[in-house]
Design an enzyme around this catalytic site. Structure first.
Site, mmCIF file in Angstrom:
data_model
loop_
_atom_site.group_PDB
_atom_site.id
_atom_site.type_symbol
_atom_site.label_atom_id
_atom_site.label_comp_id
_atom_site.label_asym_id
_atom_site.label_seq_id
_atom_site.Cartn_x
_atom_site.Cartn_y
_atom_site.Cartn_z
ATOM 1 N N ARG A 37 3.597 -33.971 28.801
ATOM 2 C CA ARG A 37 4.345 -35.027 27.792
ATOM 3 C C ARG A 37 4.752 -36.059 28.909
ATOM 4 N NH1 ARG A 37 7.648 -31.387 23.648
ATOM 5 N NH2 ARG A 37 6.186 -31.844 21.963
ATOM 6 N N LYS A 202 9.248 -22.451 15.646
ATOM 7 C CA LYS A 202 10.167 -23.417 14.617
ATOM 8 C C LYS A 202 9.605 -22.992 13.027
ATOM 9 C CE LYS A 202 10.624 -26.879 18.220
ATOM 10 N NZ LYS A 202 10.279 -28.201 18.752
ATOM 11 N N GLY A 360 4.206 -29.493 21.636
ATOM 12 C CA GLY A 360 4.476 -29.515 23.235
ATOM 13 C C GLY A 360 3.905 -28.202 23.560
ATOM 14 N N GLY A 384 5.172 -30.795 15.218
ATOM 15 C CA GLY A 384 5.965 -30.961 13.894
ATOM 16 C C GLY A 384 5.516 -32.495 13.299
HETATM 17 N N1 LIG Z 1 5.940 -13.740 17.401
HETATM 18 C C1 LIG Z 1 6.598 -14.620 18.147
HETATM 19 N N2 LIG Z 1 7.969 -14.371 18.395
HETATM 20 C C2 LIG Z 1 8.503 -15.338 19.029
HETATM 21 N N3 LIG Z 1 8.241 -16.294 19.299
HETATM 22 C C3 LIG Z 1 7.085 -16.722 19.213
HETATM 23 C C4 LIG Z 1 6.107 -15.803 18.731
HETATM 24 N N4 LIG Z 1 4.851 -16.312 18.730
HETATM 25 C C5 LIG Z 1 4.803 -17.628 19.463
HETATM 26 N N5 LIG Z 1 6.340 -17.729 19.837
HETATM 27 C C6 LIG Z 1 6.931 -18.648 20.540
HETATM 28 O O1 LIG Z 1 6.434 -19.989 19.981
HETATM 29 C C7 LIG Z 1 6.877 -21.208 20.796
HETATM 30 C C8 LIG Z 1 6.293 -22.478 20.675
HETATM 31 O O2 LIG Z 1 6.787 -22.839 19.068
HETATM 32 P P1 LIG Z 1 6.773 -24.299 18.724
HETATM 33 O O3 LIG Z 1 7.915 -25.057 19.532
HETATM 34 O O4 LIG Z 1 7.092 -24.141 17.338
HETATM 35 O O5 LIG Z 1 5.278 -24.732 19.122
HETATM 36 P P2 LIG Z 1 4.702 -26.235 19.440
HETATM 37 O O6 LIG Z 1 5.860 -26.713 20.475
HETATM 38 O O7 LIG Z 1 3.394 -26.203 19.909
HETATM 39 O O8 LIG Z 1 4.910 -27.106 18.103
HETATM 40 C C9 LIG Z 1 6.421 -20.598 22.126
HETATM 41 O O9 LIG Z 1 7.704 -20.720 23.295
HETATM 42 C C10 LIG Z 1 6.187 -19.089 21.817
HETATM 43 O O10 LIG Z 1 6.587 -18.062 22.948
HETATM 44 O O1 LIG Z 2 8.710 -30.183 20.990
HETATM 45 C C1 LIG Z 2 8.920 -30.961 19.815
HETATM 46 O O2 LIG Z 2 8.202 -30.759 18.970
HETATM 47 P P1 LIG Z 2 7.012 -29.746 18.742
HETATM 48 O O3 LIG Z 2 7.402 -28.466 19.142
HETATM 49 O O4 LIG Z 2 6.794 -29.924 16.967
HETATM 50 O O5 LIG Z 2 6.013 -29.968 19.338
HETATM 51 C C2 LIG Z 2 9.544 -32.471 20.050
HETATM 52 O O6 LIG Z 2 9.958 -32.773 21.361
HETATM 53 C C3 LIG Z 2 10.810 -32.496 18.940
HETATM 54 O O7 LIG Z 2 11.630 -31.549 19.394
HETATM 55 P P2 LIG Z 2 12.464 -30.926 18.094
HETATM 56 O O8 LIG Z 2 11.616 -30.021 17.220
HETATM 57 O O9 LIG Z 2 13.687 -30.121 18.891
HETATM 58 O O10 LIG Z 2 13.024 -32.132 17.290
#
Ligand SMILES: Nc1ncnc2c1ncn2[C@@H]1O[C@H](COP(=O)(O)OP(=O)(O)O)[C@@H](O)[C@H]1O
Ligand SMILES: O=C(OP(=O)(O)O)[C@H](O)COP(=O)(O)O
Length: 403
Positions: A37, A202, A360, A384
């Site tokens: 990033r 999330k 991310g 997101g």
């Molecule tokens: N079954 C699970 N239980 C808890 N955490 C998980 C599980 N599967 C994936 N994760 C966690 O989800 C996190 C990423 O989630 P998220 O922020 O939603 O993704 P992104 O940043 O790609 O949008 C990673 O740190 C990973 O360890």
């Molecule tokens: O990591 C982020 O989003 P992402 O996990 O959906 O890629 C962005 O930095 C937004 O962070 P936020 O979901 O805490 O508002």
């Protein structure tokens, strides 16, 4: 949307330019485990600095609770930005206080400063317009011009994303322009079969987007933390896995709608479970077992999709023409739970589809697991944000740049 090139043509020498970036990078202690990033926003910062602007870089990191918390400091990101730019980058230890004011006042033309995590101030994420506005007013005092380039956060109606651009002349940076350009193609004419893979942690954010995706995708493959709300909704025991109990009825409705409209909503058939969350720092071997998805023991949590699910999901991706993937399907940061995420990444690489990986952690996973970034159609810095863009929603951080 005014572009940064138009801004540069107007001249930025000597101007204080506030760049809202997304430097929300994964950290282990104060070590950055993936700097994607930071590299993604570097061209915008470098170009402004070269043009003689006094560049103020701002971002959030993690989800601190509206007050300073050293675990979420942007200091490591500022240091890394300096290394990438090959220049001294100043660091302010607050966002709108005396350190920020003094740091910005001391900037010479062409110099760059990073201010501390915006979310150390409750006004940044406040749902109250006046409170957010008051914080945006303070941020506006630091700068003459605003450049929005934190694509990963454009879906957040936050002070620095939404309210600040209304207070300053503004433009979109190179990263936002690139991201929007690629995602626009996905919304305009999507080639089918269109497969969406959703995972991550999330859960409540991402469950919400399934509503719209059900009308767009042909197949939705569910992994990561959100899988357990679906398994629970099907009547299965999920032990101590991530569970969004207040969303169970919503998820039941999704499953019924998918059935009715012929969208394949695919759930894990087996999972890796353990009595404890792994140590991501030492990466000590985990004590886990593989069980069928309807046999999760009451005292265990699901941490990755199992081998049968990996095969099933790969087969659902193999004939796709378009794949959008957001969210690791397991706790990929630990080697024992990285297999599912690796299998999904490999399936994308092996397919002939146009592939977009967003988020991310998803982007970090692809890189840290050793995949070549060029093997994917596009790696988006926003999870997101890209999901909400694909839903067709108005994103506050883009709308604010358009007026
Ligand atoms: N079954 C699970 N239980 C808890 N955490 C998980 C599980 N599967 C994936 N994760 C966690 O989800 C996190 C990423 O989630 P998220 O922020 O939603 O993704 P992104 O940043 O790609 O949008 C990673 O740190 C990973 O360890
Ligand atoms: O990591 C982020 O989003 P992402 O996990 O959906 O890629 C962005 O930095 C937004 O962070 P936020 O979901 O805490 O508002």
């Amino acid at each position: 949307m005014k572009t940064i090139d138009e801004l540069l043509a107007d001249g930025v020498t000597g101007k204080r330019v506030f760049v809202r970036a997304d430097l929300n990078v994964p950290l282990s202690g104060d070590t950055i485990t993936d700097d994607g990033r930071i590299r993604a926003v570097q061209p915008t910062i470098a170009k402004l600095a070269e043009a003689g602007a006094r560049v103020i870089v701002a971002s959030h990191l993690g989800r601190p609770k509206g007050a300073p918390d050293p675990a979420f400091s942007l200091a490591p990101a500022a240091k890394r930005l300096g290394e990438l730019l090959g220049a001294d980058v100043a660091f302010a230890t607050d966002t709108v206080g005396s350190s920020a004011k003094e740091t910005v006042a001391a900037l010479a033309d062409g110099q760059v400063a990073v201010i501390e995590n915006l979310r150390f101030n409750a006004g940044e994420t406040s749902k109250d317009d006046a409170e957010r506005g008051a914080f945006a007013d303070q941020l506006a005092e630091l700068a003459d011009v605003y450049v929005g380039d934190g694509f990963g956060a454009v879906h957040r109606k936050h002070a620095s994303v939404f309210d600040l651009p209304a207070r300053l002349p503004h433009a979109a940076g190179y990263l936002i322009a690139t991201e929007v350009g690629v995602l626009k193609k996905l919304t305009a004419e999507v080639k089918r079969p269109y497969v969406v893979v959703l995972g991550g942690a999330k859960v409540s954010d991402k469950l919400a987007v399934i509503d719209e995706l059900l009308g767009k995708a042909d197949r939705i493959l569910i992994g990561g933390g959100m899988a357990y709300t679906f398994l629970y909704a099907k009547g299965h025991e999920v032990g101590i896995s991530l569970l969004q109990k207040d969303q169970v009825d919503v998820v039941k409705e999704y499953m019924a709608r998918a059935e009715k409209t012929g969208v394949e909503l695919v759930l894990p058939v087996d999972v890796l479970v353990s009595a404890e969350f792994p140590d991501l720092k030492t990466k000590a071997p985990a004590d886990f077992e593989t069980v069928d998805a309807d046999k999760i023991p009451a005292d265990k949590e699901g941490l990755d999709i199992g081998p049968k699910t990996r095969e099933l999901y790969a087969s659902k991706i193999a004939d796709a023409e378009t794949v959008f993937w957001n969210g690791p399907v397991g706790v990929f940061e630990h080697p024992d739970y990285a297999g599912g995420t690796r299998a999904i990444a490999q399936a994308l690489v092996d397919s002939n589809a146009f592939t977009v990986v967003g988020g991310g952690d998803s982007a970090a996973a692809v890189r840290t697991l050793g995949f070549d970034e060029n093997a994917f159609g596009h790696i988006s810095t926003g999870g997101g944000a890209s999901l909400e863009y694909l839903e067709g929603k108005t994103l506050p951080g883009l709308a604010a740049l358009e007026v």
